[in-house]
Structures are given as structure tokens and as C-alpha cells.
Design a protein around this motif. Structure first.
Motif, PDB file in Angstrom:
ATOM      1  N   VAL A 228       0.840  -1.196   0.000  1.00  0.00           N
ATOM      2  CA  VAL A 228       0.000   0.000   0.000  1.00  0.00           C
ATOM      3  C   VAL A 228       0.877   1.249   0.000  1.00  0.00           C
ATOM      4  O   VAL A 228       0.597   2.238  -0.684  1.00  0.00           O
ATOM      5  N   ASP A 229       1.969   1.199   0.751  1.00  0.00           N
ATOM      6  CA  ASP A 229       2.898   2.321   0.829  1.00  0.00           C
ATOM      7  C   ASP A 229       3.461   2.655  -0.546  1.00  0.00           C
ATOM      8  O   ASP A 229       3.549   3.824  -0.941  1.00  0.00           O
ATOM      9  N   TYR A 230       3.830   1.627  -1.304  1.00  0.00           N
ATOM     10  CA  TYR A 230       4.373   1.860  -2.654  1.00  0.00           C
ATOM     11  C   TYR A 230       3.343   2.557  -3.541  1.00  0.00           C
ATOM     12  O   TYR A 230       3.662   3.508  -4.268  1.00  0.00           O
ATOM     13  N   ILE A 231       2.089   2.101  -3.495  1.00  0.00           N
ATOM     14  CA  ILE A 231       1.045   2.681  -4.338  1.00  0.00           C
ATOM     15  C   ILE A 231       0.813   4.147  -3.993  1.00  0.00           C
ATOM     16  O   ILE A 231       0.683   4.999  -4.880  1.00  0.00           O
ATOM     17  N   LEU A 232       0.776   4.465  -2.704  1.00  0.00           N
ATOM     18  CA  LEU A 232       0.566   5.856  -2.298  1.00  0.00           C
ATOM     19  C   LEU A 232       1.746   6.738  -2.705  1.00  0.00           C
ATOM     20  O   LEU A 232       1.549   7.878  -3.159  1.00  0.00           O
ATOM     21  N   ARG A 233       2.957   6.237  -2.570  1.00  0.00           N
ATOM     22  CA  ARG A 233       4.125   7.046  -2.959  1.00  0.00           C
ATOM     23  C   ARG A 233       4.168   7.246  -4.468  1.00  0.00           C
ATOM     24  O   ARG A 233       4.596   8.299  -4.961  1.00  0.00           O
ATOM     25  N   ASP A 234       3.737   6.255  -5.214  1.00  0.00           N
ATOM     26  CA  ASP A 234       3.778   6.344  -6.664  1.00  0.00           C
ATOM     27  C   ASP A 234       2.682   7.248  -7.204  1.00  0.00           C
ATOM     28  O   ASP A 234       2.897   8.026  -8.130  1.00  0.00           O
ATOM     29  N   SER A 235       1.476   7.176  -6.636  1.00  0.00           N
ATOM     30  CA  SER A 235       0.342   7.937  -7.157  1.00  0.00           C
ATOM     31  C   SER A 235       0.200   9.319  -6.534  1.00  0.00           C
ATOM     32  O   SER A 235      -0.500  10.172  -7.087  1.00  0.00           O
TER      33      SER A 235
ATOM     34  N   ASN B  68       3.158   7.796 -14.533  1.00  0.00           N
ATOM     35  CA  ASN B  68       4.591   7.960 -14.271  1.00  0.00           C
ATOM     36  C   ASN B  68       5.458   6.884 -14.933  1.00  0.00           C
ATOM     37  O   ASN B  68       6.526   6.556 -14.430  1.00  0.00           O
ATOM     38  N   ARG B  69       4.988   6.326 -16.053  1.00  0.00           N
ATOM     39  CA  ARG B  69       5.734   5.272 -16.741  1.00  0.00           C
ATOM     40  C   ARG B  69       5.806   5.594 -18.239  1.00  0.00           C
ATOM     41  O   ARG B  69       5.211   4.914 -19.063  1.00  0.00           O
ATOM     42  N   PRO B  70       6.544   6.642 -18.629  1.00  0.00           N
ATOM     43  CA  PRO B  70       6.577   7.044 -20.046  1.00  0.00           C
ATOM     44  C   PRO B  70       7.149   5.969 -20.963  1.00  0.00           C
ATOM     45  O   PRO B  70       6.649   5.779 -22.076  1.00  0.00           O
ATOM     46  N   ALA B  71       8.191   5.275 -20.518  1.00  0.00           N
ATOM     47  CA  ALA B  71       8.793   4.240 -21.367  1.00  0.00           C
ATOM     48  C   ALA B  71       7.825   3.088 -21.591  1.00  0.00           C
ATOM     49  O   ALA B  71       7.668   2.593 -22.713  1.00  0.00           O
ATOM     50  N   GLU B  72       7.152   2.663 -20.512  1.00  0.00           N
ATOM     51  CA  GLU B  72       6.186   1.570 -20.633  1.00  0.00           C
ATOM     52  C   GLU B  72       4.996   1.983 -21.488  1.00  0.00           C
ATOM     53  O   GLU B  72       4.460   1.180 -22.256  1.00  0.00           O
ATOM     54  N   THR B  73       4.603   3.261 -21.384  1.00  0.00           N
ATOM     55  CA  THR B  73       3.485   3.760 -22.190  1.00  0.00           C
ATOM     56  C   THR B  73       3.847   3.749 -23.667  1.00  0.00           C
ATOM     57  O   THR B  73       3.058   3.305 -24.512  1.00  0.00           O
ATOM     58  N   GLU B  74       5.043   4.213 -23.988  1.00  0.00           N
ATOM     59  CA  GLU B  74       5.488   4.219 -25.382  1.00  0.00           C
ATOM     60  C   GLU B  74       5.530   2.805 -25.951  1.00  0.00           C
ATOM     61  O   GLU B  74       5.114   2.558 -27.090  1.00  0.00           O
ATOM     62  N   ASP B  75       5.997   1.876 -25.154  1.00  0.00           N
ATOM     63  CA  ASP B  75       6.080   0.481 -25.601  1.00  0.00           C
ATOM     64  C   ASP B  75       4.683  -0.111 -25.789  1.00  0.00           C
ATOM     65  O   ASP B  75       4.426  -0.825 -26.767  1.00  0.00           O
TER      66      ASP B  75
END
Length: 325
Positions: free
Chosen positions: A99-106, A186-193
């Protein structure tokens, strides 16, 4: 005052508003003997939208949701989207580090939390960075700074070069259209792919039979679906790799009559060391949700690899199936 942008689009908010006008007293949801009508659903979600705005949350902000299965979840989701904010649903079965990871990422501006899940939320360090915490119903004693908000108040298949595959052959299913996501947060490389060639690549490998039905054959990425929950093998492997005795690990899905698939860990250990399933589960406890924990542990001298040194999980699946049979 102009109407919200969503009122001009075909969204679940417009569907709710339309049903509330056309059939206000018809049931929208039934839960444990209680019925919520379309009129009630629309009213509560719009009141929730006002409650979000009053707490300083603005268009484009993220609003997290940590809730049990309940009609209030639907009402909150509609309220969040109606406010022009982005809902970030969080699985209540996750552990505090997850949960901590999701909150820090979003980086949400606010979070809706079920009162029963407050102990889980309080164990998450990133909560300190969330400006507003809105509790579903009455908060338990000692809730601190959290505020209460009662909801009564507020398809084609393609091969890698994007050519259509013949009937019966396997290809990846891709999509495009006005309802497709704009990309990964927050994942531009993954979005482009993922949007290579102007189409969203789902990662589902499928084939079409003679009657036109599309059958999912596998995932391009090694994702396990267990009881409707997505399990990402790399995530589980990373946590298992923390165990000192583990030299290398590969997690695969094993067919299961009840869950569809269950995760199984194949590991090699350092010479002289050993690892039991109980030791494995003890290490994972509190770091991964229980449904992500391997249901079986297989220790082996070496994991199968291709000429490039990459672990060949298809070989592992075959070996696992042969052993199980």
C-alpha cells in the motif's frame, strides 16, 4: 456555471445520471438485502463530489480508495470521477509495504478508507504525505485527524509486426478507441512500448477458433491470475530473492481447479543451505498479500535457461505439469 465535461461524454457518470432521470426508483444495486435506487446512487455520488471539492481536492488530483466490498465503494468511485479527479483503488488484501508503494507512486491528495481498514492504513508511512483522509462511516475511537464522511451526506489479434494473424494462429490482442487509457501513470517508457504502432498492446496472447470465439492462450508477460487477482511474478520473485539462502528463483502459475492458477516458486539455494515452504511463507508474511504467496516450493539444482541465459518459464511449466500428473 458550465456543466462538467463528463456530462457530454458516454461515461458511467452519464449512465447513472440518465438512469436517475428515466427510472429513479429502479434498483441500481442490491447488497445484503438493502437496495440502492438509481436516484439514490446519483444523489449520493454528487454529494460526495461536493465533499471532495470542499476538502481542496481539484481536477486532475489523485484520490485513493481503500475499502471493502460495499455499495459505498461504487458511490465513492462515481464521486471521484465526477469531480474530475483520478480514482486509485487499492486492494484491501495488500500488505502495508505494498500500500505504501502505491501511495508514494500515485501521490494522492486524499484517500477514502473504510473504518475497518484504518489499522492497515496507519501502518503505511506514506500516509503522512496525504493531506485528507475521509473515513467511510463513523471512524473508530482514536481516529486522530481523519474526518468522517457518511455517504448518506455526500478486438483484433496481431503478430509482433502488427499484421493480422490467420484463424487458429496465436497473436496478441490490441485495442484503440476513445475509451482506451492514455497511458501508465509515471511510466513514459512503458506507455510508449504499450502503444507501439498506435494500438494499445494488451499483453494477451489469443487465438480465434472456427466459430469466431477468441480464446486467451497466455500472457506475454508472466502474470498469474488467481481467483480473479493479478499476480506479477517479478514482484514475488524480488521478495523471495531477499532470503539469504536463495541463489535464484522463478515463479510460475500452476493450474488449479478452485483458483484457476496458483503461484509456485522454483528456487535454487546456496550449497549447504536449504529452504522449506514454511520458511518461505514466514519471510513473505507482511511483505506480500496472502494470495500472492506461493502455494508450493520446488527446490532444484538449476533452472532451465535459453542460449541467452534467460530462464525459460515455458519449460518450467511443462516440467511442473509433468510432475503434477
Amino acid at each position: 456555471m458550465s456543466a462538467p465535461a463528463w456530462t457530454f461524454r458516454n461515461t458511467w457518470m452519464t449512465h447513472t445520471a440518465t438512469h436517475a432521470q428515466m427510472q429513479p426508483d429502479n434498483p441500481a444495486m442490491r447488497f445484503r438485502g438493502e437496495t440502492t435506487t438509481w436516484a439514490q446512487l446519483s444523489q449520493r455520488s454528487l454529494q460526495g463530489t461536493g465533499g471532495i471539492a470542499e476538502r481542496g481536492v481539484t481536477k486532475g488530483d489523485r484520490v485513493a480508495m481503500l475499502a471493502l466490498n460495499h455499495p459505498s465503494f461504487v458511490e465513492a468511485l462515481l464521486a471521484i470521477n465526477s469531480a474530475g479527479t483520478i480514482a486509485v483503488p487499492i486492494n484491501f488484501r495488500l500488505s502495508p509495504p505494498e500500500v505504501d508503494y502505491i501511495l508514494r507512486d500515485s501521490t494522492p491528495s486524499a484517500i477514502f478508507v473504510d473504518a475497518m481498514l484504518l489499522p492497515l492504513l496507519r501502518a503505511v508511512p506514506a500516509l503522512a504525505d496525504v493531506a485528507t483522509v475521509i473515513v467511510f462511516g463513523a471512524a473508530p475511537e482514536g481516529a486522530g485527524q481523519e474526518s468522517d464522511l457518511d455517504y448518506a451526506q455526500f478486438v483484433a489479434a496481431h503478430e509482433p509486426l502488427m499484421n493480422d494473424v490467420a484463424q487458429g494462429e496465436v497473436g496478441e490482442i490490441v485495442y484503440r478507441g476513445p475509451t482506451i487509457t492514455k497511458g501508465y501513470w509515471n511510466r513514459p517508457a512503458e506507455t510508449e512500448d504499450a502503444f507501439a504502432g498506435g494500438w494499445f498492446h494488451s499483453g494477451d496472447l489469443v487465438r480465434q477458433d472456427e466459430e469466431g470465439f477468441v480464446w486467451v492462450v497466455d500472457r506475454k508477460k508472466d502474470m498469474i491470475i488467481s481467483g480473479g487477482e493479478n499476480i506479477y511474478c517479478a514482484e514475488v520473485e524480488n521478495v523471495i530473492s531477499e532470503i539469504p539462502s536463495v541463489l535464484e528463483v522463478a515463479v510460475i502459475g500452476r493450474p488449479d481447479d478452485k483458483w484457476g492458477q496458483v503461484p509456485v516458486a522454483y528456487v535454487t539455494v546456496h550449497p549447504g543451505d536449504e529452504l522449506t515452504i514454511d520458511q518461505l511463507r514466514s519471510h513473505l508474511d507482511g511483505k506480500l498479500a496472502t494470495y500472492k504467496m506461493p502455494k508450493d516450493l520446488v527446490t532444484t539444482d538449476a533452472l532451465p535457461r535459453n542460449a541467452g541465459g534467460k530462464i525459460v518459464k515455458s519449460t518450467l511449466r511443462t516440467q511442473d505439469a509433468d510432475t503434477a500428473s
